[in-house]
Design a protein around this motif. Structure first.
Motif, PDB file in Angstrom:
ATOM      1  N   SER A   7       0.840  -1.197   0.000  1.00  0.00           N
ATOM      2  CA  SER A   7       0.000   0.000   0.000  1.00  0.00           C
ATOM      3  C   SER A   7       0.877   1.250   0.000  1.00  0.00           C
ATOM      4  O   SER A   7       2.037   1.210   0.414  1.00  0.00           O
ATOM      5  CB  SER A   7      -0.924   0.020   1.223  1.00  0.00           C
ATOM      6  OG  SER A   7      -1.722  -1.147   1.276  1.00  0.00           O
ATOM      7  N   LYS A   8       0.284   2.346  -0.450  1.00  0.00           N
ATOM      8  CA  LYS A   8       0.989   3.629  -0.411  1.00  0.00           C
ATOM      9  C   LYS A   8       0.807   4.282   0.952  1.00  0.00           C
ATOM     10  O   LYS A   8      -0.167   4.012   1.658  1.00  0.00           O
ATOM     11  CB  LYS A   8       0.466   4.555  -1.512  1.00  0.00           C
ATOM     12  CG  LYS A   8       0.767   4.061  -2.912  1.00  0.00           C
ATOM     13  CD  LYS A   8       0.275   5.049  -3.959  1.00  0.00           C
ATOM     14  CE  LYS A   8       0.610   4.576  -5.361  1.00  0.00           C
ATOM     15  NZ  LYS A   8       0.146   5.527  -6.403  1.00  0.00           N
ATOM     16  N   ASP A  22       0.013   7.305   1.683  1.00  0.00           N
ATOM     17  CA  ASP A  22      -1.192   8.133   1.766  1.00  0.00           C
ATOM     18  C   ASP A  22      -2.403   7.289   2.139  1.00  0.00           C
ATOM     19  O   ASP A  22      -3.239   7.699   2.938  1.00  0.00           O
ATOM     20  CB  ASP A  22      -1.443   8.847   0.433  1.00  0.00           C
ATOM     21  CG  ASP A  22      -0.382   9.897   0.153  1.00  0.00           C
ATOM     22  OD1 ASP A  22       0.348  10.229   1.097  1.00  0.00           O
ATOM     23  OD2 ASP A  22      -0.285  10.359  -0.992  1.00  0.00           O
ATOM     24  N   ASP A  23      -2.514   6.095   1.543  1.00  0.00           N
ATOM     25  CA  ASP A  23      -3.639   5.221   1.860  1.00  0.00           C
ATOM     26  C   ASP A  23      -3.576   4.750   3.305  1.00  0.00           C
ATOM     27  O   ASP A  23      -4.606   4.651   3.989  1.00  0.00           O
ATOM     28  CB  ASP A  23      -3.643   4.008   0.924  1.00  0.00           C
ATOM     29  CG  ASP A  23      -3.839   4.420  -0.522  1.00  0.00           C
ATOM     30  OD1 ASP A  23      -4.456   5.479  -0.759  1.00  0.00           O
ATOM     31  OD2 ASP A  23      -3.370   3.692  -1.418  1.00  0.00           O
ATOM     32  N   SER A  51      -7.232   7.939   3.771  1.00  0.00           N
ATOM     33  CA  SER A  51      -8.518   7.375   3.356  1.00  0.00           C
ATOM     34  C   SER A  51      -8.488   5.886   3.057  1.00  0.00           C
ATOM     35  O   SER A  51      -9.546   5.290   2.838  1.00  0.00           O
ATOM     36  CB  SER A  51      -9.016   8.118   2.103  1.00  0.00           C
ATOM     37  OG  SER A  51      -8.080   7.993   1.057  1.00  0.00           O
ATOM     38  N   GLY A  52      -7.317   5.263   3.040  1.00  0.00           N
ATOM     39  CA  GLY A  52      -7.266   3.860   2.657  1.00  0.00           C
ATOM     40  C   GLY A  52      -7.267   2.879   3.807  1.00  0.00           C
ATOM     41  O   GLY A  52      -7.052   1.675   3.601  1.00  0.00           O
ATOM     42  N   LYS A  53      -7.540   3.347   5.034  1.00  0.00           N
ATOM     43  CA  LYS A  53      -7.470   2.445   6.189  1.00  0.00           C
ATOM     44  C   LYS A  53      -8.520   1.338   6.121  1.00  0.00           C
ATOM     45  O   LYS A  53      -8.248   0.185   6.455  1.00  0.00           O
ATOM     46  CB  LYS A  53      -7.638   3.242   7.476  1.00  0.00           C
ATOM     47  CG  LYS A  53      -6.439   4.102   7.835  1.00  0.00           C
ATOM     48  CD  LYS A  53      -6.627   4.773   9.190  1.00  0.00           C
ATOM     49  CE  LYS A  53      -5.406   5.584   9.578  1.00  0.00           C
ATOM     50  NZ  LYS A  53      -5.558   6.232  10.903  1.00  0.00           N
ATOM     51  N   GLU A  67      -9.911  -0.065   3.556  1.00  0.00           N
ATOM     52  CA  GLU A  67      -9.523  -1.078   2.571  1.00  0.00           C
ATOM     53  C   GLU A  67      -8.380  -1.941   3.094  1.00  0.00           C
ATOM     54  O   GLU A  67      -8.369  -3.165   2.898  1.00  0.00           O
ATOM     55  CB  GLU A  67      -9.123  -0.399   1.268  1.00  0.00           C
ATOM     56  CG  GLU A  67      -8.814  -1.364   0.147  1.00  0.00           C
ATOM     57  CD  GLU A  67      -8.487  -0.659  -1.154  1.00  0.00           C
ATOM     58  OE1 GLU A  67      -8.135  -1.345  -2.132  1.00  0.00           O
ATOM     59  OE2 GLU A  67      -8.591   0.587  -1.188  1.00  0.00           O
TER      60      GLU A  67
END
Length: 336
Positions: A145-146, A148-149, A153-155, A157
Motif C-alpha cells: 500500500s501507499k 497516503d492510503d 482514506s485507505g485504512k 480497505e
C-alpha cells in the motif's frame, strides 16, 4: 500389636474412601453459558459439550474435562493496555510501505475459539501463532500500500485486506479459532519531523483539491451560462425562422390571389400594381393623371380634389367648379 488383618481392613477402607471420593467429585461437572467443554478419555478427545448445565462422565483418571471460553478475545498487536496504561512496542509495529516509507501501525484483532479440540491439540500455543499471523498479514498489506492510503482514506480497505489474509492463514494453520474483526488503531510516522513534513504535504494537497473544486465550479457556471445563451439564440432563431416562413406563406397567398386576378383582368391588374409600386417607392410624391396630345400639357389635379373631398355644401362645390373652369380657361389660353 495390630494384626495383619486389621492393617488390610484399614488399607482397604482408605482405598475405598479415596475411590468413592473420586467417584463423588469427578463423575460430574457443570458448563456455564459462556463456556464450552470437551471430554478426554485417557487423553483422547471423545466429545464436545456446548450446552450449559450439569453433565456426567467417568471418574478421573479415566475421563477428564477441559473447559474453554466462548467469549470474544482481543489480540493487541504493537501495544499492550493494562489498568488504563498503554505500553507501545515500536520495534514490532515499524514497517515499510509500498512506496518505501516507514510507518508505525498497531492493530486489534477480535477472535474466538470455534473448535476446542483443534485449539487444544493442533498447536502448542495458538495465541502465538495468531500473533505471528497477524504480524505477517499487516506487514504484507502495508508493504503493498501507499503511505497516503495507510495514513488517510485507505485504512478501511487495508483493514479488509488484512482480515481476509489473516483469516486465510488461520484456516490454513487449522488451530480452531475464527477471526471476527480487524481494526487499525494508529498508523503514524516514526518521528515528529517526518510527521510535520507529511502534514504540510497533506495540507497542500487539500488546498490543491479546494482550488480544483472551485475551478470546476466556475467552469460549470460558465458552461451553464453559455448553454443558456446558446439555447436563447437557438430559440430566437427558431422564432425568426417561423416568422419568415409564415410571412413567405402570406406572400405566396397574396401572389396567388394577384395571379388569379391578373388572369381575369391583366391590364387593370398591371396598372394597379404599377400604381401601388409607385406609392411604395415614392410615398411623398404628388400623383397626377396626364394625357398628352401634341405639344400641349393637360393634367387632372387629383391632390386638390383629395383635400377638398371631405368638405360638403354648395360653397365647396362652387369652389371646385370655379377651380375647374379656371383650369379649363387656362387650358384654352395655353391652347390659344
Amino acid at each position: 500389636m495390630m494384626s495383619l488383618r486389621k492393617v488390610y481392613i484399614i488399607t482397604g477402607a482408605v482405598i475405598l474412601t479415596v475411590f468413592l471420593g473420586l467417584v463423588a467429585f469427578t463423575t460430574w461437572y457443570t458448563v456455564d453459558e459462556s463456556e464450552q467443554a470437551v471430554i478426554l478419555t485417557f487423553g483422547k478427545v471423545e466429545d464436545g459439550i456446548n450446552e450449559p448445565g450439569l453433565h456426567f462422565k467417568l471418574p478421573w483418571p479415566i475421563q477428564s474435562v477441559e473447559k474453554l471460553s466462548k467469549e470474544t478475545f482481543s489480540l493487541q498487536f504493537g501495544y499492550q493496555q493494562e489498568d488504563g496504561e498503554i505500553k507501545e512496542f515500536p520495534d514490532e509495529t515499524k514497517m515499510i510501505t509500498g512506496d518505501e516509507n516507514i510507518v508505525l501501525a498497531d492493530m486489534v484483532v477480535q477472535w474466538k475459539i470455534t473448535d476446542p479440540e483443534k485449539y487444544l491439540f493442533n498447536s502448542s500455543d495458538p495465541k502465538e501463532i495468531l500473533y505471528d499471523a497477524t504480524s505477517a498479514s499487516v506487514r504484507s498489506i502495508i508493504g503493498n500500500s501507499k503511505i497516503d492510503d495507510a495514513l488517510t482514506s485507505g485504512k478501511a480497505e487495508i483493514e479488509a485486506e488484512v482480515r481476509e489474509l489473516l483469516a486465510h492463514l488461520i484456516e490454513k494453520y487449522d488451530i480452531g479459532i475464527s477471526i471476527l474483526a480487524v481494526k487499525l488503531q494508529d498508523v503514524e510516522l516514526p518521528n515528529s519531523d517526518v510527521r510535520k513534513a507529511f502534514t504540510d504535504v497533506t495540507d497542500a494537497r487539500e488546498t490543491m483539491n479546494t482550488k480544483i473544486n472551485e475551478a470546476n465550479k466556475y467552469r460549470n457556471q460558465k458552461i451553464n451560462e453559455a448553454q443558456g445563451e446558446k439555447d436563447a439564440l437557438i430559440s430566437r432563431a427558431q422564432g425568426d425562422k417561423a416568422a419568415r416562413v409564415e410571412r413567405a406563406r402570406g406572400d405566396v397567398a397574396v401572389f396567388n390571389e394577384l395571379y388569379s386576378q391578373y388572369k381575369n383582368s391583366p391590364e387593370i391588374t398591371r396598372q394597379r400594381l404599377i400604381i401601388e409600386t409607385l406609392e411604395q417607392v415614392l410615398p411623398g410624391s404628388e400623383i397626377y393623371i396626364m394625357n398628352d396630345e401634341g405639344n400641349t400639357l393637360k393634367y387632372f389635379p387629383i391632390r386638390p380634389l383629395e383635400k377638398a373631398q371631405p368638405q360638403t355644401g354648395g360653397e365647396g362645390n362652387s369652389e371646385n367648379t370655379e377651380g375647374s373652369s379656371e383650369n379649363t380657361e387656362g387650358g384654352k389660353e395655353k391652347n390659344g
